[in-house]
Design a protein around this motif. Structure first.
Motif, PDB file in Angstrom:
ATOM      1  N   SER A 271      25.144  45.142  30.300  1.00 43.19           N
ATOM      2  CA  SER A 271      26.094  45.437  29.219  1.00 43.19           C
ATOM      3  C   SER A 271      26.937  46.662  29.546  1.00 43.19           C
ATOM      4  O   SER A 271      28.158  46.668  29.360  1.00 43.19           O
ATOM      5  CB  SER A 271      25.334  45.641  27.902  1.00 43.19           C
ATOM      6  OG  SER A 271      24.652  44.469  27.526  1.00 43.19           O
ATOM      7  N   ASP A 272      26.280  47.710  30.055  1.00 45.85           N
ATOM      8  CA  ASP A 272      27.015  48.918  30.430  1.00 45.85           C
ATOM      9  C   ASP A 272      27.999  48.624  31.556  1.00 45.85           C
ATOM     10  O   ASP A 272      29.133  49.109  31.547  1.00 45.85           O
ATOM     11  CB  ASP A 272      26.037  50.002  30.874  1.00 45.85           C
ATOM     12  CG  ASP A 272      25.195  50.546  29.726  1.00 45.85           C
ATOM     13  OD1 ASP A 272      25.564  50.314  28.557  1.00 45.85           O
ATOM     14  OD2 ASP A 272      24.165  51.185  30.010  1.00 45.85           O
ATOM     15  N   ALA A 273      27.577  47.815  32.519  1.00 46.14           N
ATOM     16  CA  ALA A 273      28.437  47.508  33.662  1.00 46.14           C
ATOM     17  C   ALA A 273      29.648  46.691  33.252  1.00 46.14           C
ATOM     18  O   ALA A 273      30.764  46.930  33.729  1.00 46.14           O
ATOM     19  CB  ALA A 273      27.631  46.768  34.726  1.00 46.14           C
ATOM     20  N   LEU A 274      29.449  45.744  32.361  1.00 43.60           N
ATOM     21  CA  LEU A 274      30.573  44.907  31.914  1.00 43.60           C
ATOM     22  C   LEU A 274      31.629  45.742  31.212  1.00 43.60           C
ATOM     23  O   LEU A 274      32.839  45.452  31.309  1.00 43.60           O
ATOM     24  CB  LEU A 274      30.065  43.801  30.993  1.00 43.60           C
ATOM     25  CG  LEU A 274      29.240  42.700  31.667  1.00 43.60           C
ATOM     26  CD1 LEU A 274      28.671  41.744  30.640  1.00 43.60           C
ATOM     27  CD2 LEU A 274      30.081  41.944  32.686  1.00 43.60           C
ATOM     28  N   ALA A 275      31.197  46.785  30.512  1.00 47.67           N
ATOM     29  CA  ALA A 275      32.157  47.659  29.848  1.00 47.67           C
ATOM     30  C   ALA A 275      32.913  48.529  30.844  1.00 47.67           C
ATOM     31  O   ALA A 275      34.046  48.950  30.588  1.00 47.67           O
ATOM     32  CB  ALA A 275      31.425  48.541  28.831  1.00 47.67           C
TER      33      ALA A 275
ATOM     34  N   GLY B 211      22.801  34.564  32.869  1.00 51.14           N
ATOM     35  CA  GLY B 211      23.370  33.761  31.786  1.00 51.14           C
ATOM     36  C   GLY B 211      24.400  34.553  31.005  1.00 51.14           C
ATOM     37  O   GLY B 211      25.478  34.030  30.659  1.00 51.14           O
ATOM     38  N   MET B 212      24.088  35.802  30.708  1.00 55.79           N
ATOM     39  CA  MET B 212      25.048  36.670  30.021  1.00 55.79           C
ATOM     40  C   MET B 212      26.290  36.892  30.869  1.00 55.79           C
ATOM     41  O   MET B 212      27.427  36.871  30.372  1.00 55.79           O
ATOM     42  CB  MET B 212      24.401  38.012  29.699  1.00 55.79           C
ATOM     43  CG  MET B 212      23.330  37.984  28.642  1.00 55.79           C
ATOM     44  SD  MET B 212      22.597  39.639  28.430  1.00 55.79           S
ATOM     45  CE  MET B 212      24.053  40.637  28.090  1.00 55.79           C
ATOM     46  N   LEU B 213      26.077  37.109  32.169  1.00 55.63           N
ATOM     47  CA  LEU B 213      27.200  37.360  33.064  1.00 55.63           C
ATOM     48  C   LEU B 213      28.113  36.142  33.138  1.00 55.63           C
ATOM     49  O   LEU B 213      29.347  36.270  33.130  1.00 55.63           O
ATOM     50  CB  LEU B 213      26.677  37.719  34.458  1.00 55.63           C
ATOM     51  CG  LEU B 213      27.727  38.030  35.528  1.00 55.63           C
ATOM     52  CD1 LEU B 213      28.565  39.232  35.123  1.00 55.63           C
ATOM     53  CD2 LEU B 213      27.053  38.281  36.878  1.00 55.63           C
ATOM     54  N   ALA B 214      27.526  34.952  33.190  1.00 53.28           N
ATOM     55  CA  ALA B 214      28.323  33.724  33.260  1.00 53.28           C
ATOM     56  C   ALA B 214      29.193  33.564  32.023  1.00 53.28           C
ATOM     57  O   ALA B 214      30.342  33.101  32.106  1.00 53.28           O
ATOM     58  CB  ALA B 214      27.405  32.522  33.427  1.00 53.28           C
TER      59      ALA B 214
ATOM     60  N   ARG C 124      31.801  36.881  32.255  1.00 54.19           N
ATOM     61  CA  ARG C 124      32.688  36.911  33.424  1.00 54.19           C
ATOM     62  C   ARG C 124      32.440  35.657  34.269  1.00 54.19           C
ATOM     63  O   ARG C 124      31.778  35.714  35.311  1.00 54.19           O
ATOM     64  CB  ARG C 124      32.426  38.156  34.268  1.00 54.19           C
ATOM     65  CG  ARG C 124      32.683  39.479  33.555  1.00 54.19           C
ATOM     66  CD  ARG C 124      34.177  39.755  33.426  1.00 54.19           C
ATOM     67  NE  ARG C 124      34.406  41.046  32.836  1.00 54.19           N
ATOM     68  CZ  ARG C 124      34.552  42.181  33.518  1.00 54.19           C
ATOM     69  NH1 ARG C 124      34.477  42.168  34.841  1.00 54.19           N
ATOM     70  NH2 ARG C 124      34.763  43.314  32.898  1.00 54.19           N
ATOM     71  N   PRO C 125      32.967  34.518  33.856  1.00 54.01           N
ATOM     72  CA  PRO C 125      32.671  33.263  34.566  1.00 54.01           C
ATOM     73  C   PRO C 125      33.179  33.222  36.002  1.00 54.01           C
ATOM     74  O   PRO C 125      32.786  32.350  36.770  1.00 54.01           O
ATOM     75  CB  PRO C 125      33.367  32.213  33.703  1.00 54.01           C
ATOM     76  CG  PRO C 125      34.388  32.958  32.906  1.00 54.01           C
ATOM     77  CD  PRO C 125      33.828  34.315  32.679  1.00 54.01           C
ATOM     78  N   GLY C 126      34.010  34.156  36.397  1.00 47.73           N
ATOM     79  CA  GLY C 126      34.493  34.191  37.768  1.00 47.73           C
ATOM     80  C   GLY C 126      33.574  34.943  38.713  1.00 47.73           C
ATOM     81  O   GLY C 126      33.886  35.074  39.906  1.00 47.73           O
ATOM     82  N   SER C 127      32.439  35.419  38.218  1.00 51.16           N
ATOM     83  CA  SER C 127      31.510  36.179  39.050  1.00 51.16           C
ATOM     84  C   SER C 127      30.826  35.280  40.070  1.00 51.16           C
ATOM     85  O   SER C 127      30.760  34.057  39.915  1.00 51.16           O
ATOM     86  CB  SER C 127      30.447  36.843  38.171  1.00 51.16           C
ATOM     87  OG  SER C 127      31.025  37.705  37.214  1.00 51.16           O
TER      88      SER C 127
END
Length: 511
Positions: A428-432, A458-461, A464-467
């Motif tokens: 969560s911190d990284a996505l921000a 699953g959260m990352l997908a 950020r589906p391009g990960s």
């Protein structure tokens, strides 16, 4: 009788001890004990100065000069577990990759190359190969260190590896008898139990050890695993289990896994564990990775770890808990191993094999790709969602981050491995923090369904589906929803190949 003052008995005790030590030079206590008959020492990554190629051979010569017939071991498997290349990661393929390629001649050649490197360091015993059949996908300590999940596959590669190593003039010590592949607890941190019937152990976990014995392996390392079918003592301390090794025809040295590991230390104490191990039939007692780097985390120093075991053996002789005859039997086995090492010669064919294999090709053939993992031309952010490496790995290197962030358009986000932090909070911190225009490369190594890393993906997908994902461990039973490279290892060689796959400069990998 007070054995602590008898030099003959003290030499007999010292001759079955195999400690680790701190630093890149020989401490005075180690030289004194070698002069008094100590069997030798075991090298770990902290004993090696990566900036000075002459340091380790010089140290080996010093220790060899201190005692004729000294046994110098190195905990070097190649691939994920390396000491000789701990600073940057191994440049050899790992066991899981070799099992994937399934070419025993390649495995034999890698063994010969491993032996050449060990021999060049001045060491003469290598704590490899791993003969564990990794039947538990959630195994926290074996995983990609195993050649695979089936006894036939593991057996043929163990035999090939033993053959390659020993044809290179170095003694192989196969591990971890009678098998660490079905565990869910890391024996560095606790005492694993394997609730399997004898018939299952016999059919699935013992064949690779028999293959090693048939190949003439010089030494076998025990595991700190309880198999209730054999009783409640862990294998290292279990006379029934160690006796079964002799019944299989093994005539070499039985070496314990490190007695300072929590599986023994917390349950029995390293000293009492040493007494029980000798009484059970073990020959050479590995005292292991010194405490401030290992599982005691600074409770004592290297000499304290050593003297705890030595003094416990002397006390057990005094009170009759341990017999002189048991110690003499162990001492003969250690002497035989020393004689084996002294007589070992490099087979010319082995040297040619070692030169002939292409490690990068092996890795390319082993790894798999699902989905479009190409990131050429994109700005990248490397996000490490792995937990801390196990003590068995204990490398200071993070080859994947190094290989990926070598690109000018790639940044590293966060402080690296989780080290026990909550993976969801870290994500969560990284996505921000990571701008949307950067493609996230997520590093994982434990992605079986239900695991924290799996939930984070699953959260990352969703966010950020391009990960893309780089999995350094075993692949998940269910495929990831994100494009993934399953690398089957964490070596520098693997990281360089995977970086090439992501950027489009490496071809010939499996889909």
């Amino acid at each position: 009788m007070n054995h602590s003052t008898d030099p003959t008995v003290r030499a007999l005790v010292a001759g079955v001890l195999w400690p680790g030590f701190l630093g890149t030079t020989a401490p005075d206590w180690l030289l004194r004990e070698l002069d008094a008959g100590l069997a030798g020492a075991v090298y770990f990554g902290h004993n090696i100065d990566a900036t000075d190629p002459a340091q380790l051979p010089a140290l080996s010569r010093q220790l060899s000069d201190a005692r004729a017939g000294v046994l110098l071991g190195v905990d070097e498997e190649g691939g994920t577990v390396t000491r000789l290349e701990a600073a940057h990661g191994s440049t050899l393929p790992g066991a899981a990759q070799l099992g994937r390629v399934d070419d025993t001649e390649v495995t034999r050649a890698v063994g010969a190359e491993l032996a050449a490197r060990v021999r060049a360091s001045g060491a003469n015993v290598v704590l490899a190969p791993v003969a564990d059949v990794n039947t538990n996908p959630r195994n926290p300590v074996i995983g990609v260190r195993s050649f695979g999940a089936t006894p036939g596959l593991v057996s043929r590669h163990v035999a090939a590896s033993v053959s390659g190593i020993q044809s290179g003039g170095v003694a192989a010590c196969v591990k971890h008898f009678p098998g660490h592949g079905d565990t869910s607890v890391d024996s560095h941190h606790g005492l694993p139990r394997v609730e399997l019937d004898l018939a299952v152990v016999e059919a699935k976990h013992l064949p690779p050890f028999q293959a090693a014995i048939d190949a003439g392996v010089a030494a076998v390392m025990t595991s700190h695993v309880v198999l209730p079918a054999y009783g409640e003592l862990p294998a290292t301390l279990n006379p029934r289990i160690l006796g079964s090794l002799r019944e299989r025809g093994f005539r070499g040295a039985i070496v314990t896994d490190a007695l300072d590991m929590a599986a023994i230390r917390a349950e029995y104490g390293a000293g009492r564990g040493a007494v029980l191990a000798i009484a059970a039939g073990a020959d050479l007692l590995c005292i292991g990775n010194p405490s401030h780097l290992g599982p005691k985390r600074g409770a004592t120093d290297d000499v304290d770890d050593y003297t705890e075991v030595r003094d416990a053996l002397l006390a057990a002789l005094d009170d009759g808990t341990l017999s002189i005859s048991a110690l003499e039997r162990a001492s003969r086995a250690v002497a035989d191993l020393s004689e084996w090492v002294a007589a070992a010669q490099v087979v010319p064919q082995a040297a040619a094999q070692a030169v002939g294999f292409d490690g990068a090709r092996v890795v390319r053939e082993a790894i798999t790709v699902s989905g479009d993992v190409g990131v050429a031309g994109r700005e990248l952010a490397v996000l490490d969602l792995r937990d801390r490496a196990s003590i068995a790995v204990a490398s200071t290197a993070d080859p994947f981050t190094a290989a990926l962030t070598a690109r000018a358009d790639c940044v590293r986000v966060g402080a690296g491995p989780l080290n026990g932090r909550d993976v969801v909070a870290v994500l969560s911190d990284a996505l921000a923090e990571i701008p949307a225009e950067r493609t996230i490369v997520a590093l994982v190594d434990a992605v079986q369904p239900g695991s924290p890393q799996r939930r984070a993906l699953g959260m990352l997908a969703a966010a950020r589906p391009g990960s893309v994902v780089v999995n350094a461990g075993l692949p998940a039973a269910e495929p990831s929803v994100l494009p993934t490279v399953d690398a089957y290892g964490v070596s520098r060689l693997t990281a360089d190949v995977v970086a090439g796959v992501l950027t489009g400069t490496t071809e010939g990998v499996r889909a």
